[in-house]
Design an enzyme around this catalytic site. Structure first.
Site, mmCIF file in Angstrom:
data_model
loop_
_atom_site.group_PDB
_atom_site.id
_atom_site.type_symbol
_atom_site.label_atom_id
_atom_site.label_comp_id
_atom_site.label_asym_id
_atom_site.label_seq_id
_atom_site.Cartn_x
_atom_site.Cartn_y
_atom_site.Cartn_z
ATOM 1 N N ARG A 1 12.658 -6.435 5.016
ATOM 2 C CA ARG A 1 12.558 -5.003 4.725
ATOM 3 C C ARG A 1 13.505 -4.196 5.610
ATOM 4 N NH1 ARG A 1 6.800 -1.914 4.894
ATOM 5 N NH2 ARG A 1 6.888 -2.312 7.126
ATOM 6 N N ARG B 1 0.653 -8.924 13.447
ATOM 7 C CA ARG B 1 0.051 -7.861 12.629
ATOM 8 C C ARG B 1 -0.883 -8.467 11.572
ATOM 9 N NH1 ARG B 1 5.225 -5.016 10.458
ATOM 10 N NH2 ARG B 1 3.833 -3.534 9.443
ATOM 11 N N ARG C 1 12.545 -2.092 11.112
ATOM 12 C CA ARG C 1 11.492 -1.648 12.031
ATOM 13 C C ARG C 1 11.278 -2.717 13.097
ATOM 14 N NH1 ARG C 1 6.368 0.340 8.482
ATOM 15 N NH2 ARG C 1 5.269 -0.745 10.144
ATOM 16 N N ARG D 1 -8.845 1.176 9.613
ATOM 17 C CA ARG D 1 -8.361 -0.196 9.814
ATOM 18 C C ARG D 1 -9.362 -1.039 10.591
ATOM 19 N NH1 ARG D 1 -2.339 0.669 9.314
ATOM 20 N NH2 ARG D 1 -1.316 -1.349 9.468
ATOM 21 N N LYS E 1 0.822 -1.220 0.000
ATOM 22 C CA LYS E 1 0.000 0.000 0.000
ATOM 23 C C LYS E 1 0.856 1.271 0.000
ATOM 24 C CE LYS E 1 -2.050 -0.744 3.995
ATOM 25 N NZ LYS E 1 -1.308 -1.931 4.436
HETATM 26 P P1 AMP Z 1 1.740 0.528 9.231
HETATM 27 O O1 AMP Z 1 2.955 1.350 9.035
HETATM 28 O O2 AMP Z 1 0.557 0.992 8.426
HETATM 29 O O3 AMP Z 1 2.001 -0.951 9.062
HETATM 30 O O4 AMP Z 1 1.296 0.740 10.759
HETATM 31 C C1 AMP Z 1 2.152 0.399 11.822
HETATM 32 C C2 AMP Z 1 1.352 0.282 13.096
HETATM 33 O O5 AMP Z 1 0.739 1.531 13.421
HETATM 34 C C3 AMP Z 1 0.205 -0.710 13.076
HETATM 35 O O6 AMP Z 1 0.633 -2.051 13.284
HETATM 36 C C4 AMP Z 1 -0.665 -0.190 14.218
HETATM 37 O O7 AMP Z 1 -0.110 -0.539 15.482
HETATM 38 C C5 AMP Z 1 -0.525 1.318 14.053
HETATM 39 N N1 AMP Z 1 -1.574 1.846 13.175
HETATM 40 C C6 AMP Z 1 -1.423 2.367 11.929
HETATM 41 N N2 AMP Z 1 -2.609 2.749 11.435
HETATM 42 C C7 AMP Z 1 -3.536 2.459 12.369
HETATM 43 C C8 AMP Z 1 -4.952 2.589 12.439
HETATM 44 N N3 AMP Z 1 -5.669 3.093 11.426
HETATM 45 N N4 AMP Z 1 -5.571 2.159 13.558
HETATM 46 C C9 AMP Z 1 -4.883 1.655 14.598
HETATM 47 N N5 AMP Z 1 -3.553 1.490 14.598
HETATM 48 C C10 AMP Z 1 -2.877 1.884 13.498
#
Ligand code: AMP
Length: 213
Positions: free
Chosen positions: A127, A171, A160, A88, A13
Site C-alpha cells: 500500500r 497490528r 506508512r 477497537r 474498512k
Molecule cells: P488504522 O489507520 O485504523 O489502521 O490505525 C492506525 C493506528 O492508530 C493503530 O494501529 C493504532 O495504533 C491507532 N488506533 C487507531 N484507532 C485506535 C483505537 N480505536 N484505539 C487505539 N488505537 C487506535
C-alpha cells in the site's frame, strides 16, 4: 444512522467507509486518520499516540474514548456517522455504549469486513498513500498513473511507517487479541452484518445497502 466498521487493519474498512460516506452523506470518522493528522501537526495527542502507532500497538483506551466522545458530540456527527477503527477494544465499546446511552442514541449497524491475514499482509505491505490527501494506491493492483505521484492531487506517495511487514504482523496480533472479541459483543446486540474485504467493491456495497434497508 450510526454505523461502525469492524475488521482487521487492511481488510478494507476505510475504502468501504469512504463509499458509504458518498452514498449516505454521513461523516467518515477514522481514528487512525485523526491520530496521523495530530502526528503531522505535532500536537500533544500526536506526540502521545506516535510510539504506539509506530509499533503496531493500540493507543490507551482512556485517550481514545475521551477523544471520540468529544468528536461524536460535535455538530459534524449530529445526523449520524460511520466509525472506522473505533471501538477497537471491549473497554472502548463499553465506553461508547455508556456515552450513547446518556445521549439517548445507539449504534444501528456493525459491518464486519472479513479478510485472511496472509492477503492482508500482501495488501498492506504494497500500500502507498498520498502524503497530502490520503488517497490510497497499491504497487501491483492499484498503481497511480505516474509512479510515486498521487493522481488526485499530485503530491508524493509514501509508505506508512506501520505498513512494513513486521509492524503489520504486530497490528494483526493486536487485532486478534483485542479487537476480534468485539464481533461477538455486537453479534449479541443483533446488529452485525459480515462482508468479504476482498470481494468486488461494488458487490460489497450493494450487499451492505440491502442490509441497511
Ligand atoms: P488504522 O489507520 O485504523 O489502521 O490505525 C492506525 C493506528 O492508530 C493503530 O494501529 C493504532 O495504533 C491507532 N488506533 C487507531 N484507532 C485506535 C483505537 N480505536 N484505539 C487505539 N488505537 C487506535
Amino acid at each position: 444512522m450510526n454505523i461502525i466498521m469492524l475488521g482487521a487493519p487492511g481488510a478494507g474498512k476505510g475504502t468501504i467507509s469512504g463509499k458509504l460516506n458518498e452514498k449516505y452523506g454521513l461523516p467518515h470518522i477514522s481514528t487512525g486518520d485523526i491520530f496521523r493528522n495530530n502526528i503531522s501537526k505535532g500536537t500533544e495527542l500526536g506526540k502521545l499516540a506516535k510510539s504506539y502507532i509506530d509499533s503496531g500497538a493500540l493507543v490507551p483506551d482512556e485517550v481514545v474514548i475521551n477523544m471520540m466522545i468529544d468528536k461524536l458530540s460535535s455538530d459534524e456527527c449530529k445526523n449520524g456517522y460511520i466509525l472506522d477503527g473505533f471501538p477497537r477494544t471491549i473497554a472502548q465499546a463499553e465506553g461508547l455504549d455508556e456515552a450513547l446511552l446518556k445521549s439517548n442514541s445507539k449504534i444501528d449497524f456493525a459491518i464486519v469486513v472479513d479478510a485472511d491475514d496472509d492477503k492482508i499482509v500482501e495488501r498492506l505491505s504494497g500500500r502507498r498513500v498520498c502524503s497530502k490527501c490520503g488517497e490510497t494506491y497499491h504497487i501491483v493492483s492499484l498503481k497511480p498513473q505516474k509512479e510515486g505521484v498521487c493522481d488526485k492531487c499530485g503530491a508524493e506517495l509514501i509508505q506508512r511507517k506501520d505498513d512494513t511487514e513486521a509492524v503489520i504482523k504486530d497490528r494483526l496480533n493486536t487485532y486478534h487479541e483485542q479487537t476480534y472479541p468485539l464481533i461477538d459483543y455486537y453479534t449479541k446486540k443483533g446488529i452485525v452484518h459480515t462482508v468479504n474485504g476482498f470481494d468486488d467493491l461494488n458487490v460489497t456495497l450493494k450487499n451492505i445497502e440491502e442490509f441497511i434497508k
